[in-house]
Scaffold this motif. Structure first.
Motif, short mmCIF file in Angstrom:
data_model
loop_
_atom_site.label_atom_id
_atom_site.label_comp_id
_atom_site.label_asym_id
_atom_site.label_seq_id
_atom_site.Cartn_x
_atom_site.Cartn_y
_atom_site.Cartn_z
N LEU A 132 0.94 -1.28 0.00
CA LEU A 132 0.30 0.09 -0.05
C LEU A 132 0.34 1.87 -0.50
CD1 LEU A 132 -2.49 -0.62 2.55
CD2 LEU A 132 -2.85 -1.31 0.41
N THR A 133 0.71 2.11 -0.58
CA THR A 133 1.03 3.45 -0.49
C THR A 133 0.30 4.27 0.93
OG1 THR A 133 -0.90 4.89 -1.56
CG2 THR A 133 0.91 4.03 -3.40
N GLU A 134 1.47 5.42 1.43
CA GLU A 134 0.83 5.66 2.49
C GLU A 134 -0.49 6.33 2.79
OE1 GLU A 134 3.77 8.54 3.93
OE2 GLU A 134 5.15 6.52 5.03
N LYS A 135 -0.81 6.47 1.50
CA LYS A 135 -2.01 6.79 0.80
C LYS A 135 -3.46 5.81 1.07
CE LYS A 135 -1.69 11.07 -1.42
NZ LYS A 135 -0.99 11.45 -3.31
N ARG A 136 -2.58 4.72 1.96
CA ARG A 136 -3.64 3.38 2.11
C ARG A 136 -4.08 3.46 0.56
NH1 ARG A 136 -8.78 3.34 6.01
NH2 ARG A 136 -9.90 3.56 4.49
N GLU A 137 -3.33 3.36 -0.25
CA GLU A 137 -3.47 3.35 -2.33
C GLU A 137 -3.82 1.06 -1.76
OE1 GLU A 137 -3.64 6.80 -4.75
OE2 GLU A 137 -2.68 5.20 -4.26
N LEU A 138 -4.01 0.44 -2.25
CA LEU A 138 -3.23 -0.94 -2.86
C LEU A 138 -2.99 -0.69 -4.37
CD1 LEU A 138 -3.26 -3.74 -1.93
CD2 LEU A 138 -5.59 -3.81 -3.64
N ASP A 148 -8.39 2.79 -2.68
CA ASP A 148 -8.54 2.82 -1.76
C ASP A 148 -8.12 1.78 -1.15
OD1 ASP A 148 -7.90 4.59 1.68
OD2 ASP A 148 -9.20 3.13 1.44
N LEU A 149 -7.73 1.01 0.11
CA LEU A 149 -7.90 -0.74 0.38
C LEU A 149 -9.32 -0.79 0.54
CD1 LEU A 149 -6.62 -3.02 0.84
CD2 LEU A 149 -6.00 -2.53 3.37
N SER A 150 -10.50 0.87 1.18
CA SER A 150 -11.31 0.20 2.05
C SER A 150 -12.79 -0.18 1.22
CB SER A 150 -12.08 1.38 2.65
OG SER A 150 -12.17 2.17 1.96
N LEU A 151 -12.38 0.06 -0.66
CA LEU A 151 -13.11 -0.38 -1.64
C LEU A 151 -12.98 -1.39 -1.63
CD1 LEU A 151 -12.75 2.15 -4.00
CD2 LEU A 151 -15.01 1.69 -2.83
N GLU A 187 -8.33 0.41 10.31
CA GLU A 187 -8.14 1.73 11.21
C GLU A 187 -6.58 1.25 11.62
OE1 GLU A 187 -10.96 1.34 15.17
OE2 GLU A 187 -11.83 1.90 13.51
N ALA A 188 -6.41 -0.48 11.85
CA ALA A 188 -4.47 -0.69 12.16
C ALA A 188 -3.68 -0.12 11.09
CB ALA A 188 -4.53 -2.55 12.28
N ILE A 189 -4.29 -0.48 9.98
CA ILE A 189 -3.63 0.22 8.41
C ILE A 189 -3.14 1.61 9.00
CG2 ILE A 189 -3.08 0.07 6.10
CD1 ILE A 189 -4.85 -2.12 6.26
N SER A 190 -4.16 2.31 9.61
CA SER A 190 -4.63 4.17 8.96
C SER A 190 -2.91 4.26 10.21
CB SER A 190 -5.56 4.74 9.39
OG SER A 190 -6.15 3.92 7.79
N LEU A 191 -3.38 3.52 10.81
CA LEU A 191 -2.87 3.74 12.25
C LEU A 191 -0.88 3.54 12.28
CD1 LEU A 191 -3.01 4.85 15.01
CD2 LEU A 191 -3.06 2.14 16.33
N ALA A 192 -0.84 2.46 11.40
CA ALA A 192 0.51 1.87 11.08
C ALA A 192 1.77 3.58 10.45
CB ALA A 192 0.72 1.01 11.10
N ASN A 222 8.01 1.36 -4.36
CA ASN A 222 7.60 3.07 -4.55
C ASN A 222 5.75 2.99 -3.83
OD1 ASN A 222 7.65 5.09 -5.73
ND2 ASN A 222 6.55 5.25 -7.29
N ALA A 223 6.11 2.51 -2.54
CA ALA A 223 4.93 2.20 -1.49
C ALA A 223 5.59 1.30 -0.23
CB ALA A 223 3.98 2.11 -1.99
N SER A 224 5.16 2.08 0.95
CA SER A 224 5.91 2.17 2.39
C SER A 224 5.55 0.63 2.80
CB SER A 224 6.70 3.08 2.91
OG SER A 224 5.44 3.29 3.09
N ILE A 225 4.18 0.60 2.48
CA ILE A 225 3.39 -0.32 3.76
C ILE A 225 3.55 -1.71 2.89
CG2 ILE A 225 1.30 -0.46 5.10
CD1 ILE A 225 3.13 1.96 5.20
N MET A 226 3.41 -2.23 3.80
CA MET A 226 3.37 -4.04 3.31
C MET A 226 2.64 -5.18 4.38
SD MET A 226 5.91 -7.33 2.47
CE MET A 226 7.05 -7.32 1.26
N ILE A 227 1.53 -5.59 3.38
CA ILE A 227 0.56 -6.16 4.97
C ILE A 227 0.55 -7.80 4.22
CG2 ILE A 227 -1.04 -6.77 5.83
CD1 ILE A 227 -2.40 -4.12 4.65
#
Ligand SMILES: Nc1ncnc2c1ncn2[C@@H]1O[C@H](COP(=O)(O)OP(=O)(O)OP(=O)(O)O)[C@@H](O)[C@H]1O
Ligand SMILES: [Mg+2]
Length: 354
Positions: A23-29, A48-51, A60-65, A101-106
């Motif tokens: 995910l990007t820091e904007k929570r985009e997948l 956005d991941l919520s889609l 919520e946990a992702i947004s916080l991370a 080109n994105a910093s979040i991995m789940i």
């Protein structure tokens, strides 16, 4: 939708057998591997991941991370298409930017079976403690009475000694049954190997089946039987199965009406398929309400705890029956009709060359 992107980044993610998302820091997948596509109904990359995921606590946990730039972990459950528990590891790491080109991995791990075995174990320990507590409490009560108020009362002493004997025997039986259960569970995959003629086994062990009762309580109905084939099984374990079922039929059935046992062949064993022998054990008496039927083979499950306890029961008999039958690749079916009685049917495969 599936992944069509064959970029080096995607090929790297595909190496992971578990679901992985970037995910990007904007929570985009940004990316998701096939395992993630399979488990989540992912609609679109780039939004956005919520889609794609509707699990509020995960979002919520992702947004916080993202906000705190911290690693976090959360357990989520999915109900569709079936119940699953996943542990999501949310990793926020600037080094990922170089590759994705994105910093979040789940990374998701399926921990359903672990959760279930923990739950089964917890329930088992809770039940066992509860079952041992009541005989122990009554023993403590008796000992206190005998050493206090009833110290010199000869009659009370005899009566209480009898109670102590009954309670300790019941506890001993419970421990023996639990040890048997553990043994049968452990033997699950070992093939039984005795050649057994079921009719002969039922006939020659009648005394054993009736050991606790008056004679003539069993009525064998073999009318439909011509020649029955032998089955491969474990003699002692099968005796135990019929001992338990006949004991129940006498114990919970109408007083003084005989237990009817029939043996017949079936071309299709319910649920399992294949040719088999059916041994049905019927007793007249109060019916079993449908909601209890699927639970009767659970350890310690009794419809009327106090009644079963009065009759010396531990609630382990049918659990043992079930485990023995599993080992024999057989199955137990229970039918009960209001105003009529209950039938417990044991199905055992013929030609069980497992
Ligand atoms: N033939 C039957 N008719 C009515 N209820 C039955 C019958 N067989 C079993 N049950 C119900 O199923 C419960 C579980 O049976 P199970 O044989 O596992 O335990 P139990 O008979 O109470 O104790 P144990 O077999 O260890 O002596 C019983 O307590 C009883 O409520
Ligand atoms: Mg029983």
């Amino acid at each position: 939708m599936s992944n069509t992107n064959d970029s080096p980044e995607m090929r790297l993610l595909e190496v992971f057998p578990s679901p992985v998302m970037i995910l990007t820091e904007k929570r985009e997948l940004k990316y998701a591997n096939s395992a993630a596509f399979e488990i989540f109904n992912i609609r679109a990359l780039g939004s956005d991941l919520s889609l794609s995921i509707r699990v509020p606590e995960l979002l919520e946990a992702i947004s916080l991370a993202i906000k705190e730039k911290k690693h976090s972990e959360i357990e989520i459950s999915l109900t569709v298409p079936f119940y699953r528990v996943l542990r999501a590891n949310i990793i926020s790491n600037a080094n990922l930017v170089e590759f994705f080109n994105a910093s979040i991995m789940i990374v998701f791990l399926d921990i359903t079976s672990q959760i279930f075995s923990d739950k089964v174990r917890q329930d088992f320990i809770a039940n066992l403690s509860h079952e041992l507590k009541s005989p122990l409490s009554s023993l403590i009560g008796i000992i206190e009475t005998l050493s206090g108020p009833a110290r010199d009362d000869e009659n009370a002493r005899l009566r209480f000694l009898k109670l102590m004997k009954d309670e300790t025997h019941r506890m001993k039986r419970m421990v023996d049954d639990l040890l048997s259960l553990a043994k049968f569970e452990g033997r699950g995959s070992i093939k039984p190997k005795d050649q057994i003629n079921i009719i002969q086994l039922l006939n020659t062990n009648q005394e054993l089946f009736l050991a606790r009762y008056k004679k003539n309580l069993i009525d064998f109905n073999m009318k439909q039987m011509t020649e029955i084939p032998n089955i491969t099984g474990d003699q002692d374990e099968l005796i135990r199965v019929f001992q338990n079922l006949i004991d129940n039929a006498i114990k919970y059935g109408e007083e003084n009406s005989p237990v009817i046992i029939e043996v017949f062949m079936v071309t299709h064993i319910p649920d399992l398929g294949g040719k088999g022998l059916a041994i049905s054990i019927f007793n007249k008496g109060e019916d079993i309400a449908p909601e209890h039927i699927p639970r009767l083979t659970e350890r310690f499950y009794r419809i009327d705890k106090s009644r079963s306890r009065e009759l010396g029961g531990t609630g382990l008999g049918l659990a043992i029956v079930k485990h023995i039958l599993v080992r024999h690749r057989g199955i137990l079916k229970i039918e009960s009709k209001k105003g009529y009685g209950s039938t417990f049917i044991v199905y055992l495969p013929i030609n069980n060359s497992h």
